[in-house]
Design a protein around this motif. Structure first.
Motif, PDB file in Angstrom:
ATOM      1  N   THR A  91      59.041 -33.483 -52.198  1.00  0.00           N
ATOM      2  CA  THR A  91      57.847 -33.880 -52.935  1.00  0.00           C
ATOM      3  C   THR A  91      58.133 -35.079 -53.826  1.00  0.00           C
ATOM      4  O   THR A  91      57.350 -36.041 -53.880  1.00  0.00           O
ATOM      5  CB  THR A  91      57.319 -32.707 -53.776  1.00  0.00           C
ATOM      6  OG1 THR A  91      56.937 -31.648 -52.903  1.00  0.00           O
ATOM      7  CG2 THR A  91      56.121 -33.130 -54.618  1.00  0.00           C
ATOM      8  N   GLU A  94      58.567 -38.245 -51.719  1.00  0.00           N
ATOM      9  CA  GLU A  94      57.267 -38.731 -51.265  1.00  0.00           C
ATOM     10  C   GLU A  94      56.532 -39.456 -52.383  1.00  0.00           C
ATOM     11  O   GLU A  94      55.931 -40.527 -52.166  1.00  0.00           O
ATOM     12  CB  GLU A  94      56.419 -37.559 -50.760  1.00  0.00           C
ATOM     13  CG  GLU A  94      55.045 -37.974 -50.267  1.00  0.00           C
ATOM     14  CD  GLU A  94      54.175 -36.796 -49.859  1.00  0.00           C
ATOM     15  OE1 GLU A  94      52.959 -37.004 -49.672  1.00  0.00           O
ATOM     16  OE2 GLU A  94      54.707 -35.677 -49.727  1.00  0.00           O
ATOM     17  N   GLU A  95      56.565 -38.899 -53.590  1.00  0.00           N
ATOM     18  CA  GLU A  95      55.885 -39.522 -54.725  1.00  0.00           C
ATOM     19  C   GLU A  95      56.466 -40.899 -55.033  1.00  0.00           C
ATOM     20  O   GLU A  95      55.728 -41.845 -55.346  1.00  0.00           O
ATOM     21  CB  GLU A  95      55.999 -38.623 -55.949  1.00  0.00           C
ATOM     22  CG  GLU A  95      55.189 -37.331 -55.845  1.00  0.00           C
ATOM     23  CD  GLU A  95      55.500 -36.352 -56.954  1.00  0.00           C
ATOM     24  OE1 GLU A  95      54.764 -35.355 -57.085  1.00  0.00           O
ATOM     25  OE2 GLU A  95      56.495 -36.561 -57.704  1.00  0.00           O
ATOM     26  N   ALA A  98      55.492 -43.435 -52.339  1.00  0.00           N
ATOM     27  CA  ALA A  98      54.052 -43.721 -52.271  1.00  0.00           C
ATOM     28  C   ALA A  98      53.748 -45.096 -52.859  1.00  0.00           C
ATOM     29  O   ALA A  98      54.287 -45.487 -53.894  1.00  0.00           O
ATOM     30  CB  ALA A  98      53.270 -42.647 -53.020  1.00  0.00           C
ATOM     31  N   ALA A 115      59.736 -36.744 -45.896  1.00  0.00           N
ATOM     32  CA  ALA A 115      59.012 -37.200 -47.082  1.00  0.00           C
ATOM     33  C   ALA A 115      58.569 -38.643 -46.945  1.00  0.00           C
ATOM     34  O   ALA A 115      57.460 -39.015 -47.359  1.00  0.00           O
ATOM     35  CB  ALA A 115      59.896 -37.041 -48.315  1.00  0.00           C
ATOM     36  N   LEU A 116      59.415 -39.469 -46.347  1.00  0.00           N
ATOM     37  CA  LEU A 116      59.077 -40.880 -46.177  1.00  0.00           C
ATOM     38  C   LEU A 116      57.903 -41.056 -45.219  1.00  0.00           C
ATOM     39  O   LEU A 116      57.021 -41.888 -45.442  1.00  0.00           O
ATOM     40  CB  LEU A 116      60.302 -41.646 -45.679  1.00  0.00           C
ATOM     41  CG  LEU A 116      61.518 -41.614 -46.607  1.00  0.00           C
ATOM     42  CD1 LEU A 116      62.697 -42.312 -45.956  1.00  0.00           C
ATOM     43  CD2 LEU A 116      61.196 -42.246 -47.956  1.00  0.00           C
ATOM     44  N   ARG A 118      55.582 -38.779 -44.644  1.00  0.00           N
ATOM     45  CA  ARG A 118      54.390 -38.282 -45.332  1.00  0.00           C
ATOM     46  C   ARG A 118      53.772 -39.368 -46.206  1.00  0.00           C
ATOM     47  O   ARG A 118      52.556 -39.594 -46.191  1.00  0.00           O
ATOM     48  CB  ARG A 118      54.754 -37.070 -46.202  1.00  0.00           C
ATOM     49  CG  ARG A 118      55.010 -35.783 -45.429  1.00  0.00           C
ATOM     50  CD  ARG A 118      55.594 -34.718 -46.347  1.00  0.00           C
ATOM     51  NE  ARG A 118      55.703 -33.421 -45.686  1.00  0.00           N
ATOM     52  CZ  ARG A 118      56.357 -32.367 -46.214  1.00  0.00           C
ATOM     53  NH1 ARG A 118      56.929 -32.482 -47.408  1.00  0.00           N
ATOM     54  NH2 ARG A 118      56.423 -31.236 -45.550  1.00  0.00           N
ATOM     55  N   ALA A 119      54.614 -40.071 -46.965  1.00  0.00           N
ATOM     56  CA  ALA A 119      54.110 -41.128 -47.841  1.00  0.00           C
ATOM     57  C   ALA A 119      53.524 -42.281 -47.039  1.00  0.00           C
ATOM     58  O   ALA A 119      52.453 -42.809 -47.368  1.00  0.00           O
ATOM     59  CB  ALA A 119      55.234 -41.633 -48.749  1.00  0.00           C
ATOM     60  N   LYS A 122      50.126 -41.332 -45.276  1.00  0.00           N
ATOM     61  CA  LYS A 122      49.045 -41.271 -46.266  1.00  0.00           C
ATOM     62  C   LYS A 122      48.572 -42.675 -46.636  1.00  0.00           C
ATOM     63  O   LYS A 122      47.375 -42.912 -46.840  1.00  0.00           O
ATOM     64  CB  LYS A 122      49.513 -40.536 -47.521  1.00  0.00           C
ATOM     65  CG  LYS A 122      49.550 -39.022 -47.376  1.00  0.00           C
ATOM     66  CD  LYS A 122      49.976 -38.366 -48.674  1.00  0.00           C
ATOM     67  CE  LYS A 122      50.019 -36.843 -48.519  1.00  0.00           C
ATOM     68  NZ  LYS A 122      50.479 -36.176 -49.765  1.00  0.00           N
TER      69      LYS A 122
END
Length: 298
Positions: A91, A94-95, A98, A115-116, A118-119, A122
């Motif tokens: 998490t 990802e933040e 972003a 995570a990468l 996911r970011a 998005k």
């Protein structure tokens, strides 16, 4: 401008300016290795890669003639993690990823790729095609009961809809795996190119196959350093014999110009098992080759 001698090069990757999240291209280290299934130690990979990159600061690309240091490039240092907690660390990663325009990340274990992605997805609003160079499929639903270990990253990425699986190609696969993993992976539409097929082919032919699979649209490069043979990359947690040589990897990457890459990672460098920095230098050079591809496009 006077280029410093290699041993006096700045500690940022390729001497990039520091901590500018608005840069067109960013580099970051992700020192997480709590999801490894064999030898730990890839948390130290980003520092080793940056140190080895000093060899890449005093010249242009021998084929294209580009200089990736001319890119609008910034080194963001290391991402923060949640100590001992894989989901919370993902998490946080990802933040921090972003909002970045284009990220080249150095691991750390392969689990950070989830995570990468996911970011990235998005931000761009659609799944990506993936070039995955590795010894392992990384499509286990879990590893020894741990759902987010480094061997399950692409199971999650596919089931979460982050990847367009028919636009994913895995190159260099050769490690032991259960038949149902191969069945599941191919059943999603993923193309698997075993290491032996790479050896019996040419970099030009493999690059052409990659292009055919990716087609148009946004793409991502994920390069696990154990995709290379241990003779070229001993410093990793899960070495597997029979892998790619560095010249093969370079030859493939150099032929991927024009692909719409939106990000990349180079993972699983564990310097404690390295010899004379050869693994770290291989990883740094892969990152350099990737940025050279972006400089050609730029």
């Amino acid at each position: 401008m006077v280029t410093p001698v290699t041993f006096a090069a700045p500690h940022a990757f390729l001497g990039a300016r520091l901590y500018d999240r608005k840069a067109t291209f960013c580099v970051a280290g992700i020192p997480m290795d709590i999801g490894t299934t064999n030898r730990a130690g890839s948390r130290d990979g980003p520092r080793a890669i940056r140190a080895a990159a000093r060899m890449l600061t005093d010249g242009r690309h021998p084929d294209s003639g580009v200089d990736p240091t001319a890119l609008d490039l910034s080194d963001l240092g290391e991402f923060e993690l949640a100590l001992g907690d894989i989901p919370a660390s993902l998490t946080r990663i990802e933040e921090q990823a972003a909002g970045l325009n284009h990220l080249l990340a150095f691991g750390g274990e392969h689990g950070v790729t989830l995570a990468l992605l996911r970011a990235l997805v998005k931000r761009i609003g659609e799944p990506v095609g993936v070039v995955h160079i590795d010894a392992h499929l990384d499509t286990s639903e879990d590893n020894f009961g741990q759902r987010f270990a480094h061997g399950s990253v692409f199971w999650h990425a596919i089931t979460e809809g982050l990847i367009a699986p028919k636009r994913m190609i895995q190159v260099g696969i050769r490690a032991p795996a259960w038949p149902d993993m191969y069945e599941w992976t191919r059943g999603q539409g993923v193309t698997i190119v075993p290491a032996q097929d790479v050896h019996e082919s040419t970099p030009a032919a493999i690059a052409a196959q990659i292009r055919a699979v990716l087609g148009d649209g946004p793409a991502y490069l994920s390069f696990d350093i154990d995709g290379l043979d241990p003779a070229f990359a001993p410093g990793t947690g899960t070495p597997e014999i029979g892998g790619l040589a560095t010249w093969q990897a370079q030859g493939i990457l150099r032929r991927l110009t024009g692909i719409d890459f939106r990000g990349a990672d180079v993972v699983e460098v564990a310097p404690a098992y390295d010899v004379s920095e050869i693994t770290a230098l291989a990883a740094a050079t892969i990152g350099w080759e990737y940025l050279c591809l972006q400089a050609v496009r730029d």
